[in-house]
Write a protein that holds these residues in place. Structure first.
Motif, PDB file in Angstrom:
ATOM      1  N   ALA A 238       1.191 -12.482  -5.138  1.00  0.00           N
ATOM      2  CA  ALA A 238       0.969 -11.775  -6.380  1.00  0.00           C
ATOM      3  C   ALA A 238       1.191 -12.384  -7.472  1.00  0.00           C
ATOM      4  O   ALA A 238       0.513 -12.145  -8.532  1.00  0.00           O
ATOM      5  CB  ALA A 238       2.210 -10.600  -5.994  1.00  0.00           C
TER       6      ALA A 238
ATOM      7  N   GLY B 206       0.354  -7.751  -6.688  1.00  0.00           N
ATOM      8  CA  GLY B 206       0.473  -8.168  -8.128  1.00  0.00           C
ATOM      9  C   GLY B 206       0.601  -7.035  -9.078  1.00  0.00           C
ATOM     10  O   GLY B 206       0.637  -7.586 -10.291  1.00  0.00           O
TER      11      GLY B 206
ATOM     12  N   PRO C 126       1.078 -10.411   0.105  1.00  0.00           N
ATOM     13  CA  PRO C 126       1.870 -10.456  -1.174  1.00  0.00           C
ATOM     14  C   PRO C 126       2.726 -11.712  -0.996  1.00  0.00           C
ATOM     15  O   PRO C 126       2.777 -12.480  -2.020  1.00  0.00           O
ATOM     16  CB  PRO C 126       2.325  -9.151  -1.667  1.00  0.00           C
ATOM     17  CG  PRO C 126       2.128  -8.044  -0.622  1.00  0.00           C
ATOM     18  CD  PRO C 126       1.459  -8.688   0.367  1.00  0.00           C
TER      19      PRO C 126
HETATM   20  O1  MOO Z   1       1.488  -6.297  -5.352  1.00  0.00           O
HETATM   21 MO1  MOO Z   1       2.937  -6.933  -4.655  1.00  0.00          MO
HETATM   22  O2  MOO Z   1       2.412  -7.607  -6.149  1.00  0.00           O
HETATM   23  O3  MOO Z   1       2.490  -6.091  -3.426  1.00  0.00           O
HETATM   24  O4  MOO Z   1       3.368  -8.157  -3.963  1.00  0.00           O
END
Ligand code: MOO
Ligand SMILES: Nc1nc2c(c(=O)[nH]1)N[C@H]1C(S)=C(S)[C@@H](COP(=O)(O)OP(=O)(O)OC[C@H]3O[C@@H](n4cnc5c(N)ncnc54)[C@H](O)[C@@H]3O)O[C@H]1N2
Length: 453
Positions: free
Chosen positions: A350, A327, A410
């Motif tokens: 995420a 995220g 994620p």
């Molecule tokens: O952090 Mo991303 O938000 O890896 O999917």
């Protein structure tokens, strides 16, 4: 493959961690600056487009910023709602008893109201709950009485039906010793008229609604729910059927409205805007919501329109990326006075991370809810950490342990769909037995939020 290997192989750390979590691990590993990973920066593979990671906010600070942002908003006027409609809202005024409780002396048991020592002559009539004032008893007299019925004047005790026996001449005898006042609930035992039963700021649970009704309320003065508009972005999203030809099902549209409501919001609209920049601009510009939540479009791809739109309307970015996995591209902006926008990343887990990091503190504060008690539990198994960032991973609570769940990448919801909480994994990871802070999922807390009304 360890997380360290992943960095060296220039593989996305977050994806690598999701896989590494399924494998045996060593203990936590301290951040290890290398030539191309400055001590205060991310590994090279994770330098976000335009190198935005350097200005990413540490996870605890991001939550504090979101809370402060909500505090900076003018409080909206309290409103009056029926007791039935008040579930999940927050009291804006103290709940003061409008009556004594109980409001008259009442029998705690089915049996006889008796006056003086036995045996007693039993009166013909009886007293039921809901009857008006019964006739006064005289010494040596008893009358049948039901639980919740008004106690006749001069009653000295209630004899339970299982503790009374009718003897010769129809007189009533006690088969047990009884104390003066036994099984009589005196008027005002629970509260006196004017007593404060609940302070302002109390979350109205089903039990609180019951108490309010018992104390004589028809309506309650509550804080309004913050109004949230949800803007789901992405041309690739289908709202029904199977994924096909590069298109996928929208997982966030069905997930977020009820979740936002559990966090205290009133979701006034859900708009699916595809990847049309002008539609996003128009939706943000014309929104009168207290909070706009967008999904997707937070990164720097060709159709990631959230940043450009915020620039176009002159919004103030309060958080632009957070040192959390998953995220990290999440953002928080003040779009105008008393209005904020949370940009949740498009990857579904995420987005959940963004929901906890930015949306929850903001909505909770706008809704006037208290912060949940912080608590932790020991981890049953080791968890890999990101070298520099906090990780949030789905866990199941089993006995006294938090059990890390797999499928925590994620883009995956399979882990969180069976989770009870998110565990906050510090940079470097956590070893078995280490106590980690837990963030309860709304459906796992034994409280109002389970209701999702
Ligand atoms: O952090 Mo991303 O938000 O890896 O999917
Ligand atoms: N060059 C870089 N690319 C990306 C970075 C980066 O740092 N540099 N960060 C990655 C990370 S981490 C995330 S998270 C995503 C964030 O992307 P966006 O917020 O711009 O989201 P999209 O690109 O629109 O979508 C990402 C992903 O999620 C899927 N998606 C979007 N909305 C939904 C939905 N409602 N339901 C289900 N799935 C959804 C979308 O199809 C994409 O697969 O950026 C990475 N890229």
């Amino acid at each position: 493959m360890t997380a360290q290997d992943a960095e060296e192989l220039d593989v996305d750390v977050e994806e690598a961690l999701a896989v590494a979590n399924d494998r045996p691990v060593r203990g936590p590993r301290a951040p290890r600056p290398t030539d191309d990973t400055p001590a205060d920066g991310p590994p090279a593979a994770h330098r976000a487009p335009k190198d935005t990671h350097h200005r990413a906010t540490p996870w605890p600070e991001a939550r504090a910023v979101a809370e402060r942002a909500a505090r900076s908003c003018a409080r909206r006027s309290p409103l009056s709602v029926t007791v039935e409609d008040a579930l999940g809202l927050v009291l804006a005024a103290p709940l003061t008893a409008l009556t004594d409780l109980p409001s008259f002396d009442t029998s705690a048991m089915d049996g006889w109201a008796v006056a003086g020592p036995g045996p007693w002559a039993v009166r013909e009539d009886g007293v039921l709950a809901g009857n008006a004032e019964p006739e006064r008893l005289t010494d040596g007299e008893a009358v049948r009485i039901a639980t919740g019925a008004r106690i006749p004047l001069d009653t000295t005790a209630v004899l339970r039906s299982e503790h009374g026996r009718t003897g010769e001449q129809g007189r009533l005898h006690a088969t047990r010793d009884m104390a003066h006042g036994q099984d009589i609930r005196p008027r005002g035992q629970e509260c006196r008229i004017g007593d404060q039963l609940l302070p302002p700021g109390t979350l109205l649970t089903p039990a609180a609604l019951g108490l309010a009704a018992a104390a004589g309320y028809d309506t309650l003065t509550v804080l309004p729910r913050p109004r949230v508009e949800l803007l789901v972005l992405g041309d690739e999203l289908l709202t029904e059927g199977l994924p096909r030809e590069g298109l996928i099902r929208d997982a966030l549209g069905p997930m977020l409205p009820s979740w936002l409501r559990a966090l205290g919001a009133e979701v006034t609209a859900v708009h699916r805007l595809g990847d049309a920049a002008d539609a996003l601009y128009e939706a943000v510009r014309s929104s009168s919501a207290d909070l706009i939540v967008t999904t997707g479009g937070t990164a720097a791809g060709p159709v990631d329109h959230v940043h450009p739109t915020l620039r176009r309307i002159g919004a103030e970015l309060l958080v632009d990326g957070v040192k959390v996995r998953p995220g990290h591209p999440m953002l928080l902006a003040r779009t105008r006075e008393n209005q904020h926008l949370v940009g949740l990343p498009g990857n579904p887990l995420a987005a959940v991370s963004g929901l906890f990091t930015l949306t929850e503190p903001l909505l909770r504060t706008l809704a006037g809810r208290a912060a949940p008690e912080r608590y932790g539990m020991p981890l049953r198994e080791a968890v890999h950490g990101h070298p520099y960032d906090t990780r949030l991973i789905p866990v199941a609570l089993r006995g006294d342990d938090a059990v890390p769940l797999h499928y925590n990448g994620p883009a995956m919801l399979r882990g969180i769909a069976t989770a009870d909480a998110l565990a906050v994994v510090p940079p470097g990871g956590a070893r078995p037995g280490q106590e980690l802070e837990l963030l309860d999922l709304p459906w796992a807390t034994a409280g109002i939020q389970v209701c999702f009304t």
